[in-house]
Write a protein that holds these residues in place. Structure first.
Motif, PDB file in Angstrom:
ATOM      1  N   LEU A  47     -20.127  24.752  34.295  1.00 15.22           N
ATOM      2  CA  LEU A  47     -19.860  23.325  34.193  1.00 15.22           C
ATOM      3  C   LEU A  47     -21.380  22.800  34.728  1.00 15.22           C
ATOM      4  O   LEU A  47     -21.853  21.924  34.540  1.00 15.22           O
ATOM      5  CB  LEU A  47     -18.823  22.661  35.171  1.00 15.22           C
ATOM      6  CG  LEU A  47     -17.387  23.043  34.551  1.00 15.22           C
ATOM      7  CD1 LEU A  47     -16.114  22.689  35.844  1.00 15.22           C
ATOM      8  CD2 LEU A  47     -17.221  22.019  33.339  1.00 15.22           C
ATOM      9  N   ASP A  86     -19.194  12.700  34.946  1.00 16.04           N
ATOM     10  CA  ASP A  86     -19.228  14.285  35.507  1.00 16.04           C
ATOM     11  C   ASP A  86     -19.922  14.413  37.284  1.00 16.04           C
ATOM     12  O   ASP A  86     -18.951  15.342  37.842  1.00 16.04           O
ATOM     13  CB  ASP A  86     -20.481  15.005  34.729  1.00 16.04           C
ATOM     14  CG  ASP A  86     -20.001  15.509  33.189  1.00 16.04           C
ATOM     15  OD1 ASP A  86     -18.854  15.339  33.024  1.00 16.04           O
ATOM     16  OD2 ASP A  86     -21.043  16.105  32.651  1.00 16.04           O
ATOM     17  N   ASN A 108     -16.502  13.640  38.845  1.00 18.90           N
ATOM     18  CA  ASN A 108     -15.368  14.700  38.852  1.00 18.90           C
ATOM     19  C   ASN A 108     -15.526  16.070  39.040  1.00 18.90           C
ATOM     20  O   ASN A 108     -14.837  16.600  39.664  1.00 18.90           O
ATOM     21  CB  ASN A 108     -14.691  14.312  37.379  1.00 18.90           C
ATOM     22  CG  ASN A 108     -13.876  13.036  37.387  1.00 18.90           C
ATOM     23  OD1 ASN A 108     -13.053  12.832  37.950  1.00 18.90           O
ATOM     24  ND2 ASN A 108     -14.708  12.039  36.827  1.00 18.90           N
ATOM     25  N   ILE A 109     -16.774  16.505  38.339  1.00 16.83           N
ATOM     26  CA  ILE A 109     -17.083  17.962  38.607  1.00 16.83           C
ATOM     27  C   ILE A 109     -17.544  18.407  39.812  1.00 16.83           C
ATOM     28  O   ILE A 109     -17.177  19.295  40.277  1.00 16.83           O
ATOM     29  CB  ILE A 109     -18.165  18.265  37.128  1.00 16.83           C
ATOM     30  CG1 ILE A 109     -17.509  18.235  35.985  1.00 16.83           C
ATOM     31  CG2 ILE A 109     -18.415  19.472  37.473  1.00 16.83           C
ATOM     32  CD1 ILE A 109     -18.183  18.352  34.725  1.00 16.83           C
ATOM     33  N   ARG A 135     -13.192  19.411  30.955  1.00 15.15           N
ATOM     34  CA  ARG A 135     -14.292  18.710  31.201  1.00 15.15           C
ATOM     35  C   ARG A 135     -15.417  18.994  30.303  1.00 15.15           C
ATOM     36  O   ARG A 135     -16.033  17.945  29.627  1.00 15.15           O
ATOM     37  CB  ARG A 135     -14.953  19.090  32.636  1.00 15.15           C
ATOM     38  CG  ARG A 135     -14.205  18.671  33.804  1.00 15.15           C
ATOM     39  CD  ARG A 135     -13.942  17.058  33.842  1.00 15.15           C
ATOM     40  NE  ARG A 135     -15.200  16.397  33.678  1.00 15.15           N
ATOM     41  CZ  ARG A 135     -15.148  15.005  33.686  1.00 15.15           C
ATOM     42  NH1 ARG A 135     -14.115  14.161  33.946  1.00 15.15           N
ATOM     43  NH2 ARG A 135     -16.531  14.313  33.456  1.00 15.15           N
ATOM     44  N   HIS A 181     -14.188  16.839  27.624  1.00 18.16           N
ATOM     45  CA  HIS A 181     -14.546  15.133  27.844  1.00 18.16           C
ATOM     46  C   HIS A 181     -15.851  14.922  27.357  1.00 18.16           C
ATOM     47  O   HIS A 181     -16.116  13.642  26.505  1.00 18.16           O
ATOM     48  CB  HIS A 181     -14.464  15.049  29.346  1.00 18.16           C
ATOM     49  CG  HIS A 181     -14.601  13.662  29.961  1.00 18.16           C
ATOM     50  ND1 HIS A 181     -15.694  13.200  30.134  1.00 18.16           N
ATOM     51  CD2 HIS A 181     -13.719  12.484  30.037  1.00 18.16           C
ATOM     52  CE1 HIS A 181     -15.895  11.795  30.536  1.00 18.16           C
ATOM     53  NE2 HIS A 181     -14.434  11.582  30.627  1.00 18.16           N
ATOM     54  N   THR A 182     -16.579  15.948  27.663  1.00 23.25           N
ATOM     55  CA  THR A 182     -18.346  15.603  27.163  1.00 23.25           C
ATOM     56  C   THR A 182     -18.213  15.542  25.506  1.00 23.25           C
ATOM     57  O   THR A 182     -19.020  14.737  25.201  1.00 23.25           O
ATOM     58  CB  THR A 182     -19.193  16.712  27.617  1.00 23.25           C
ATOM     59  OG1 THR A 182     -19.203  16.746  29.023  1.00 23.25           O
ATOM     60  CG2 THR A 182     -20.560  16.875  27.190  1.00 23.25           C
ATOM     61  N   ALA A 191      -8.426  17.195  34.083  1.00 21.24           N
ATOM     62  CA  ALA A 191      -9.145  17.724  34.949  1.00 21.24           C
ATOM     63  C   ALA A 191      -8.905  17.242  36.398  1.00 21.24           C
ATOM     64  O   ALA A 191      -9.072  17.740  37.429  1.00 21.24           O
ATOM     65  CB  ALA A 191     -10.732  17.523  34.696  1.00 21.24           C
TER      66      ALA A 191
END
Lengths: 152, 152, 152
Positions: A25, A76, A79-80, A111, A114-115, A135
């Motif tokens: 990620l 990102d 959330n990441i 994720r 999502h991208t 996620a």
């Protein structure tokens, strides 16, 4: 219950799964920087005077392609990055390996999805909303487990 | 001095306190995403064409309610995310439990207060400035302790 | 191969180096918040009505000095925050101390340089691009090593 040392270990398959998805990620997020740069050069959209390659260019902030990638990148960050601390602390609560590994996979895959649907090939909703909430839900579940093991 | 293994442990009240507040702050940050989404639907302010629910709508970027929550959320990214690594490393320096636990509480409570006075009910300054600087000061103190134990 | 407990330890020079640079970079990032605030007061550019110190002022979002620091700060969020998890996990893969310590130094020094040439004294390109790519490359290399030790 095992000591936490046995949990932060390459011998712990949960920890190794957390390592793998975290690093993937991070590389995916760096890909957003490169994609933003690519669109900046394609559309000649530069935010700083010192980036302008020709005196005919002016700074620009509103190219829709650049801004789309930047919105995906900011999502990102929102959330990441929280997943990184939550996943690490969740690993230390000694969770079921089956549940933990599949939660990490859910976060990682959703994720990436999502991208793809946000910033690479725009797919109609609810594709982005679904990948966002899978996620978010998985990370929120881990956060709740960490709270149950934590103190205040 | 204890080994670091005894510090990263559910038996260490400092570490458990770090776990609890970290997970709460992650959930709080996720709350900002939901609050942004709520305001987007209330004010019909969507940033992407594929999010528009009716052909009469256009993308919009300047709703003050949406932008206020987004500013508060970005402030979280700038302050809470660095706390996660600093708090973890500070725990590993074997700090006084009393000081460490109260620093974590200061960060957690002041960041929740920051959100409340910024993005939920707008409270006149210096409410937001105070909550901002309490968390910043506590995290900066921890960072200095980590530097003293670290190397370059 | 040593146990991971021996790696997360103040006796491990690689880990101590990670601690030192991580905490320095967090303080550097907090400096961006202060620099943004400084420019806001110098240029009287405030984003929230409750921040206006005089009824003659209006909210403003487009001061180039404020926005430049904010862009540099966002770039930190995108690059320094991922380094924190990658550097920690990379330390746990038991890397060569020589390589690891110099990678951490490369990230730390190049991110400080990035801030200086972007937000303090504007230096013509490719100064900013170079400092950006040194840190990105070093972090991406660490991420690849973590992936090799990880699982999915």
């Amino acid at each position: 219950m095992p000591l936490q040392i046995e949990l932060i270990s390459l011998n712990n398959e949960v920890f190794r799964c957390f390592m793998g998805w975290s690093a993937v990620l991070v590389l995916k997020m760096f890909g957003m920087s490169l994609l933003t740069g690519l669109w900046r050069f394609i559309t000649l959209t530069f935010a700083n005077p010192e980036d302008l390659m020709s005196p005919k260019l002016k700074v620009k902030f509103d190219d829709p392609n650049v801004e789309r990638v930047r919105r995906a990148h900011r999502n990102d960050l929102e959330n990441i990055l929280p997943f990184f601390i939550v996943g690490l602390l969740y690993t230390l609560t000694n969770p079921s390996a089956f549940i933990a590994i599949n939660l990490f996979r859910a976060v990682g895959i959703s994720r990436i999805a999502h991208t793809l649907v946000y910033a690479v090939v725009v797919v109609p909703q609810p594709a982005r909303a679904l990948s966002f909430f899978v996620a978010l839900g998985a990370t929120a579940y881990m956060a709740l487990q960490v709270i149950l093991a934590g103190a205040f």
